[in-house]
Design a protein around this motif. Structure first.
Motif, PDB file in Angstrom:
ATOM      1  N   GLU A 152      -6.321  15.904  -0.944  1.00  0.00           N
ATOM      2  CA  GLU A 152      -5.782  14.822  -0.140  1.00  0.00           C
ATOM      3  C   GLU A 152      -4.316  15.119   0.163  1.00  0.00           C
ATOM      4  OE1 GLU A 152      -4.834  10.279  -1.334  1.00  0.00           O
ATOM      5  OE2 GLU A 152      -6.918  10.900  -1.644  1.00  0.00           O
ATOM      6  N   ALA A 153      -3.882  14.744   1.343  1.00  0.00           N
ATOM      7  CA  ALA A 153      -2.467  14.896   1.697  1.00  0.00           C
ATOM      8  C   ALA A 153      -2.046  13.721   2.567  1.00  0.00           C
ATOM      9  CB  ALA A 153      -2.215  16.206   2.429  1.00  0.00           C
ATOM     10  N   ARG A 154      -0.802  13.311   2.360  1.00  0.00           N
ATOM     11  CA  ARG A 154      -0.184  12.287   3.191  1.00  0.00           C
ATOM     12  C   ARG A 154       1.072  12.881   3.804  1.00  0.00           C
ATOM     13  NH1 ARG A 154       2.101   7.974   1.296  1.00  0.00           N
ATOM     14  NH2 ARG A 154       2.592   8.879  -0.719  1.00  0.00           N
ATOM     15  N   ALA A 155       1.345  12.521   5.066  1.00  0.00           N
ATOM     16  CA  ALA A 155       2.541  12.985   5.763  1.00  0.00           C
ATOM     17  C   ALA A 155       3.126  11.827   6.549  1.00  0.00           C
ATOM     18  CB  ALA A 155       2.200  14.149   6.698  1.00  0.00           C
ATOM     19  N   GLU A 156       4.389  12.003   6.973  1.00  0.00           N
ATOM     20  CA  GLU A 156       5.030  10.972   7.774  1.00  0.00           C
ATOM     21  C   GLU A 156       5.864  11.594   8.876  1.00  0.00           C
ATOM     22  OE1 GLU A 156       7.790   8.531   5.515  1.00  0.00           O
ATOM     23  OE2 GLU A 156       9.085  10.237   5.070  1.00  0.00           O
ATOM     24  N   ALA A 157       6.147  10.770   9.876  1.00  0.00           N
ATOM     25  CA  ALA A 157       7.055  11.115  10.974  1.00  0.00           C
ATOM     26  C   ALA A 157       7.673   9.818  11.460  1.00  0.00           C
ATOM     27  CB  ALA A 157       6.308  11.798  12.114  1.00  0.00           C
ATOM     28  N   TYR A 158       8.808   9.944  12.123  1.00  0.00           N
ATOM     29  CA  TYR A 158       9.502   8.792  12.682  1.00  0.00           C
ATOM     30  C   TYR A 158       9.746   9.034  14.165  1.00  0.00           C
ATOM     31  CZ  TYR A 158      10.528   7.185   7.957  1.00  0.00           C
ATOM     32  OH  TYR A 158      10.418   6.744   6.666  1.00  0.00           O
ATOM     33  N   VAL A 159       9.659   7.955  14.949  1.00  0.00           N
ATOM     34  CA  VAL A 159      10.051   7.993  16.353  1.00  0.00           C
ATOM     35  C   VAL A 159      11.143   6.939  16.522  1.00  0.00           C
ATOM     36  CG1 VAL A 159       9.342   7.766  18.755  1.00  0.00           C
ATOM     37  CG2 VAL A 159       7.724   8.672  17.069  1.00  0.00           C
ATOM     38  N   ARG A 160      12.345   7.420  16.844  1.00  0.00           N
ATOM     39  CA  ARG A 160      13.462   6.516  17.119  1.00  0.00           C
ATOM     40  C   ARG A 160      13.468   6.207  18.602  1.00  0.00           C
ATOM     41  NH1 ARG A 160      18.710   9.128  15.147  1.00  0.00           N
ATOM     42  NH2 ARG A 160      17.544  11.062  15.066  1.00  0.00           N
ATOM     43  N   MET A 161      13.669   4.938  18.916  1.00  0.00           N
ATOM     44  CA  MET A 161      13.631   4.495  20.311  1.00  0.00           C
ATOM     45  C   MET A 161      14.590   3.335  20.483  1.00  0.00           C
ATOM     46  SD  MET A 161       9.893   2.619  20.115  1.00  0.00           S
ATOM     47  CE  MET A 161       9.148   4.101  19.515  1.00  0.00           C
ATOM     48  N   SER A 162      14.754   2.898  21.706  1.00  0.00           N
ATOM     49  CA  SER A 162      15.609   1.739  21.943  1.00  0.00           C
ATOM     50  C   SER A 162      14.927   0.488  21.377  1.00  0.00           C
ATOM     51  CB  SER A 162      15.869   1.554  23.440  1.00  0.00           C
ATOM     52  OG  SER A 162      14.693   1.106  24.092  1.00  0.00           O
ATOM     53  N   ALA A 163      15.746  -0.488  21.032  1.00  0.00           N
ATOM     54  CA  ALA A 163      15.208  -1.748  20.513  1.00  0.00           C
ATOM     55  C   ALA A 163      14.302  -2.410  21.554  1.00  0.00           C
ATOM     56  CB  ALA A 163      16.355  -2.673  20.122  1.00  0.00           C
TER      57      ALA A 163
END
Length: 163
Positions: free
Chosen positions: A27-38
């Motif tokens: 099993e593996a878990r990963a993450e990512a973020y997307v920064r955007m305007s409010a």
């Protein structure tokens, strides 16, 4: 210096032979973020984005991508995934969306690349669907959070959030 596992005796790229490895639950878990305007984030959360439910489309894209990892990343083994999940968490205080994936199987090799591919393609899909209104979005923080199974057992990333 240790030998590279994906290089043969002649120094050529080579797929690792996993046939002698034990079949274990991995099993593996990963993450990512997307920064955007409010404003972009609020449009998504209120269901007012002109392209519809971007999270649903990005979720399907991430799941499909995990299943196609071996066709995208050279030398990755084709895997029979038993579970792929892609989830989204809106972080309005930082105008970000956090994406987390979970990939699971019973097999002879890990699923970290599948988890990373899932969050990467989900993030790219969010970007694609929102780029007309917010071309300055930033994708970052792509990493493995945790892996379990196999010879090395359980590993978990340090708790360094991207917020």
């Amino acid at each position: 210096m240790t030998d590279f596992t994906h290089i043969n005796q002649r120094g050529e790229a080579s797929m690792v032979d996993v046939s002698a490895k034990a079949v274990t639950t991995r099993e593996a878990r990963a993450e990512a973020y997307v920064r955007m305007s409010a404003e972009t984030l609020q449009k998504i959360l209120r269901g007012e984005h002109h392209k519809g439910d971007v999270f649903s489309v990005a979720r399907i894209a991430g799941i499909q991508a995990a299943k196609q990892t071996s066709q995208l990343i050279p030398l990755c083994h084709p895997l029979m995934l038993s579970k792929v999940a892609v989830d989204f968490e809106a972080l309005p205080e930082s105008s970000q969306v956090r994406i987390e994936s979970l990939c699971k199987l019973s097999g002879q090799t890990g699923v970290e690349m599948e988890a990373l591919t899932a969050v990467s393609v989900a993030a790219l899909t969010l970007f694609d669907m929102c780029k007309a209104v917010d071309p300055a979005m930033i994708i970052d923080g792509i990493r493995v959070l945790e892996k379990q199974g196999g010879k090395t057992g359980h590993w978990q990333a340090d708790n360094g959030a991207n917020e």
